[in-house]
Design a protein around this motif. Structure first.
Motif, PDB file in Angstrom:
ATOM      1  N   GLU A   1      46.334  -5.543  35.763  1.00  0.00           N
ATOM      2  CA  GLU A   1      46.734  -5.402  37.173  1.00  0.00           C
ATOM      3  C   GLU A   1      47.881  -6.363  37.481  1.00  0.00           C
ATOM      4  OE1 GLU A   1      42.046  -4.765  38.328  1.00  0.00           O
ATOM      5  OE2 GLU A   1      43.204  -6.170  39.554  1.00  0.00           O
ATOM      6  N   THR A   2      47.772  -7.572  36.955  1.00  0.00           N
ATOM      7  CA  THR A   2      48.800  -8.585  37.209  1.00  0.00           C
ATOM      8  C   THR A   2      50.136  -8.176  36.590  1.00  0.00           C
ATOM      9  OG1 THR A   2      47.115 -10.289  37.279  1.00  0.00           O
ATOM     10  CG2 THR A   2      49.363 -11.033  36.842  1.00  0.00           C
ATOM     11  N   LEU A   3      50.088  -7.639  35.386  1.00  0.00           N
ATOM     12  CA  LEU A   3      51.342  -7.213  34.738  1.00  0.00           C
ATOM     13  C   LEU A   3      52.026  -6.122  35.564  1.00  0.00           C
ATOM     14  CD1 LEU A   3      50.127  -7.180  31.023  1.00  0.00           C
ATOM     15  CD2 LEU A   3      51.810  -8.751  32.034  1.00  0.00           C
ATOM     16  N   GLU A   4      51.231  -5.233  36.149  1.00  0.00           N
ATOM     17  CA  GLU A   4      51.833  -4.185  36.984  1.00  0.00           C
ATOM     18  C   GLU A   4      52.480  -4.780  38.234  1.00  0.00           C
ATOM     19  OE1 GLU A   4      49.087  -0.952  37.560  1.00  0.00           O
ATOM     20  OE2 GLU A   4      49.065  -0.565  35.401  1.00  0.00           O
ATOM     21  N   ILE A   5      51.816  -5.782  38.805  1.00  0.00           N
ATOM     22  CA  ILE A   5      52.393  -6.442  39.989  1.00  0.00           C
ATOM     23  C   ILE A   5      53.723  -7.113  39.622  1.00  0.00           C
ATOM     24  CG2 ILE A   5      52.064  -8.358  41.627  1.00  0.00           C
ATOM     25  CD1 ILE A   5      49.011  -7.630  41.476  1.00  0.00           C
ATOM     26  N   ILE A   6      53.743  -7.770  38.481  1.00  0.00           N
ATOM     27  CA  ILE A   6      54.986  -8.446  38.071  1.00  0.00           C
ATOM     28  C   ILE A   6      56.099  -7.408  37.864  1.00  0.00           C
ATOM     29  CG2 ILE A   6      56.078  -9.975  36.358  1.00  0.00           C
ATOM     30  CD1 ILE A   6      53.199 -10.994  35.741  1.00  0.00           C
ATOM     31  N   ASN A   7      55.758  -6.321  37.202  1.00  0.00           N
ATOM     32  CA  ASN A   7      56.770  -5.274  36.982  1.00  0.00           C
ATOM     33  C   ASN A   7      57.331  -4.759  38.300  1.00  0.00           C
ATOM     34  OD1 ASN A   7      56.868  -5.204  34.237  1.00  0.00           O
ATOM     35  ND2 ASN A   7      55.217  -3.717  34.016  1.00  0.00           N
ATOM     36  N   ASP A   8      56.446  -4.623  39.260  1.00  0.00           N
ATOM     37  CA  ASP A   8      56.845  -4.072  40.543  1.00  0.00           C
ATOM     38  C   ASP A   8      57.677  -5.073  41.355  1.00  0.00           C
ATOM     39  OD1 ASP A   8      56.883  -2.267  42.567  1.00  0.00           O
ATOM     40  OD2 ASP A   8      55.011  -2.972  43.478  1.00  0.00           O
ATOM     41  N   LYS A   9      57.196  -6.315  41.422  1.00  0.00           N
ATOM     42  CA  LYS A   9      57.801  -7.286  42.352  1.00  0.00           C
ATOM     43  C   LYS A   9      58.790  -8.246  41.698  1.00  0.00           C
ATOM     44  CE  LYS A   9      54.998  -5.959  45.665  1.00  0.00           C
ATOM     45  NZ  LYS A   9      55.471  -5.173  46.795  1.00  0.00           N
ATOM     46  N   PHE A  10      58.615  -8.510  40.421  1.00  0.00           N
ATOM     47  CA  PHE A  10      59.481  -9.505  39.755  1.00  0.00           C
ATOM     48  C   PHE A  10      59.971  -8.957  38.416  1.00  0.00           C
ATOM     49  CE2 PHE A  10      56.062 -11.524  42.154  1.00  0.00           C
ATOM     50  CZ  PHE A  10      56.762 -12.346  43.035  1.00  0.00           C
ATOM     51  N   PRO A  11      60.695  -7.843  38.446  1.00  0.00           N
ATOM     52  CA  PRO A  11      61.033  -7.160  37.188  1.00  0.00           C
ATOM     53  C   PRO A  11      61.913  -7.984  36.241  1.00  0.00           C
ATOM     54  CG  PRO A  11      62.192  -6.157  39.048  1.00  0.00           C
ATOM     55  CD  PRO A  11      61.233  -7.136  39.625  1.00  0.00           C
ATOM     56  N   ASP A  12      62.560  -9.033  36.765  1.00  0.00           N
ATOM     57  CA  ASP A  12      63.466  -9.793  35.893  1.00  0.00           C
ATOM     58  C   ASP A  12      62.756 -10.864  35.058  1.00  0.00           C
ATOM     59  OD1 ASP A  12      65.470  -8.288  36.849  1.00  0.00           O
ATOM     60  OD2 ASP A  12      66.058  -9.721  38.416  1.00  0.00           O
ATOM     61  N   LEU A  13      61.516 -11.164  35.391  1.00  0.00           N
ATOM     62  CA  LEU A  13      60.829 -12.202  34.609  1.00  0.00           C
ATOM     63  C   LEU A  13      60.370 -11.631  33.260  1.00  0.00           C
ATOM     64  CD1 LEU A  13      58.617 -13.868  37.391  1.00  0.00           C
ATOM     65  CD2 LEU A  13      60.595 -14.866  36.236  1.00  0.00           C
ATOM     66  N   ILE A  14      60.482 -12.435  32.219  1.00  0.00           N
ATOM     67  CA  ILE A  14      59.979 -12.022  30.897  1.00  0.00           C
ATOM     68  C   ILE A  14      58.461 -12.188  30.901  1.00  0.00           C
ATOM     69  CG2 ILE A  14      59.921 -12.626  28.442  1.00  0.00           C
ATOM     70  CD1 ILE A  14      62.794 -13.653  28.765  1.00  0.00           C
ATOM     71  N   LYS A  15      57.753 -11.146  30.488  1.00  0.00           N
ATOM     72  CA  LYS A  15      56.285 -11.211  30.513  1.00  0.00           C
ATOM     73  C   LYS A  15      55.737 -11.593  29.132  1.00  0.00           C
ATOM     74  CE  LYS A  15      56.636  -7.207  32.295  1.00  0.00           C
ATOM     75  NZ  LYS A  15      58.003  -7.346  32.762  1.00  0.00           N
ATOM     76  N   CYS A  16      54.839 -12.553  29.149  1.00  0.00           N
ATOM     77  CA  CYS A  16      54.302 -13.103  27.904  1.00  0.00           C
ATOM     78  C   CYS A  16      52.788 -13.189  28.027  1.00  0.00           C
ATOM     79  CB  CYS A  16      54.893 -14.507  27.731  1.00  0.00           C
ATOM     80  SG  CYS A  16      54.444 -15.282  26.189  1.00  0.00           S
ATOM     81  N   LEU A  17      52.123 -13.172  26.905  1.00  0.00           N
ATOM     82  CA  LEU A  17      50.660 -13.144  26.960  1.00  0.00           C
ATOM     83  C   LEU A  17      50.093 -13.829  25.722  1.00  0.00           C
ATOM     84  CD1 LEU A  17      48.905 -10.113  28.217  1.00  0.00           C
ATOM     85  CD2 LEU A  17      48.343 -10.675  25.890  1.00  0.00           C
ATOM     86  N   SER A  18      48.970 -14.508  25.880  1.00  0.00           N
ATOM     87  CA  SER A  18      48.308 -15.032  24.679  1.00  0.00           C
ATOM     88  C   SER A  18      46.898 -14.459  24.598  1.00  0.00           C
ATOM     89  CB  SER A  18      48.277 -16.560  24.689  1.00  0.00           C
ATOM     90  OG  SER A  18      47.332 -17.014  25.605  1.00  0.00           O
ATOM     91  N   THR A  19      46.410 -14.282  23.381  1.00  0.00           N
ATOM     92  CA  THR A  19      45.114 -13.628  23.178  1.00  0.00           C
ATOM     93  C   THR A  19      44.493 -14.091  21.862  1.00  0.00           C
ATOM     94  OG1 THR A  19      44.048 -11.475  22.769  1.00  0.00           O
ATOM     95  CG2 THR A  19      46.357 -11.639  22.157  1.00  0.00           C
ATOM     96  N   ASN A  20      43.176 -13.913  21.761  1.00  0.00           N
ATOM     97  CA  ASN A  20      42.545 -14.167  20.457  1.00  0.00           C
ATOM     98  C   ASN A  20      42.710 -12.961  19.527  1.00  0.00           C
ATOM     99  OD1 ASN A  20      40.485 -12.241  21.046  1.00  0.00           O
ATOM    100  ND2 ASN A  20      39.295 -13.799  22.135  1.00  0.00           N
TER     101      ASN A  20
END
Ligand code: SF4
Ligand code: SF4
Ligand code: SF4
Length: 292
Positions: free
Chosen positions: A101-120
């Motif tokens: 949900e958060t990634l979709e919000i970022i895409n919608d409202k802040f499309p210029d930010l690079i999206k990064c994620l960490s996971t196991n």
């Protein structure tokens, strides 16, 4: 690898992929993902739905997706050169629907930010394509061993497909999914960093096997020292000599990142400025769990 050069537009501006920029480009973590699906022995958390347990004297807050827009707006005003937004837990990013949900919000409202994620990495085979579709560019997977006999001493259990698997059986499932997920993420053109916690008594001589196994799919490896806590509180931290010796050996296979200071799941800003932001009350007061 050749494919790696096509990532340079990202790796040139991402502070966790470029040591020279590490303290020049801002990044913010959104702590929207509290639950975790594995049990690392160095990570203090309670078993059950909510794995966040706060340590004495430290409170925590999880950010809700509906508050992400306002929080990021504030951060963009305050943090110079903010280019990267990361989801680094405090549990496992992929085990929490709020991450997507958060990634979709970022895409919608802040499309210029690079999206990064960490996971196991346990759920990476399932979600690699979805992450690429959501325009995530960089994924950090924590891989602490690729031999179940070793990993069973680092991870107590793994919760997968609605079942709990303990010991070697759980470790095997985690490793298989990490390797499969990393390959799938590579095929989706995600830029992959592997984090590895160096636990001298357990995986020090084995880390090179991780580098050998993953070398064709991984852009960078970040070996970080154990912070002895919880069930590993009686183990020791590696020495600087041990850290640099293991990094040097692994460097033959995967480029090494040596500037990591092990951020919190709610880290924000430039590393040098984090204290200032905290003083201004801009950081969320979240418990001090590192995103291993
Ligand atoms: Fe850096 Fe990891 Fe945060 Fe991404 S998730 S911005 S790699 S610290
Ligand atoms: Fe989960 Fe990360 Fe804690 Fe391991 S260190 S139990 S992956 S939150
Ligand atoms: Fe840098 Fe490490 Fe923090 Fe990532 S976790 S921003 S690499 S210090």
């Amino acid at each position: 690898m050749n494919k790696m050069s096509k990532f340079s537009h990202i790796t040139k501006v991402h502070p966790c992929y470029n040591e020279k920029l590490h303290d020049k480009i801002g990044r913010v973590h959104l702590p929207v993902a509290p639950k975790c699906n594995i049990a690392c022995r160095f990570c203090k958390r309670s078993v059950g739905e909510d794995c966040c347990e706060h340590r004495p004297g430290v409170s925590y807050r999880i950010l809700k997706p509906e508050d992400v827009e306002e929080y990021l707006k504030k951060m963009l005003e305050k943090i110079p050169n903010l280019k990267v937004v990361g989801i680094a837990g405090p549990g496992d990013s992929l085990f929490n629907k709020e991450t997507f949900e958060t990634l979709e919000i970022i895409n919608d409202k802040f499309p210029d930010l690079i999206k990064c994620l960490s996971t196991n990495g346990l759920l990476l085979p399932k979600y690699a394509k979805k992450l690429a579709d959501l325009d995530v560019k960089t994924v950090t997977v924590t891989v602490n061993a690729i031999d179940p006999k070793i990993l069973k001493d680092i991870v107590d259990w793994v919760y997968h497909n609605k079942k709990v698997y303990k010991g070697e059986e759980g470790a095997k499932i985690l490793i298989e999914n990490q390797i499969d997920g990393i390959k799938k993420a590579y095929d989706e053109d995600l830029i992959i960093k592997v984090n590895t916690v160096l636990i001298p008594e357990i995986n020090m001589d084995h880390i090179i096997e991780i580098a050998k196994t993953l070398k064709d799919y991984v852009f960078l490896q970040n070996i970080i020292p154990l912070i002895p806590m919880y069930k590993m509180r009686n183990l020791r931290r590696p020495t600087c000599m041990e850290m640099s010796s293991v990094r040097d050996k692994c460097e033959e296979y995967i480029r090494q990142f040596r500037a990591c200071q092990q951020c919190r799941a709610d880290a924000a800003g430039l590393l040098s400025e984090e204290k200032i932001l905290r003083e201004k009350g801009l950081n969320l007061d979240i418990y001090d769990l590192k995103h291993f």
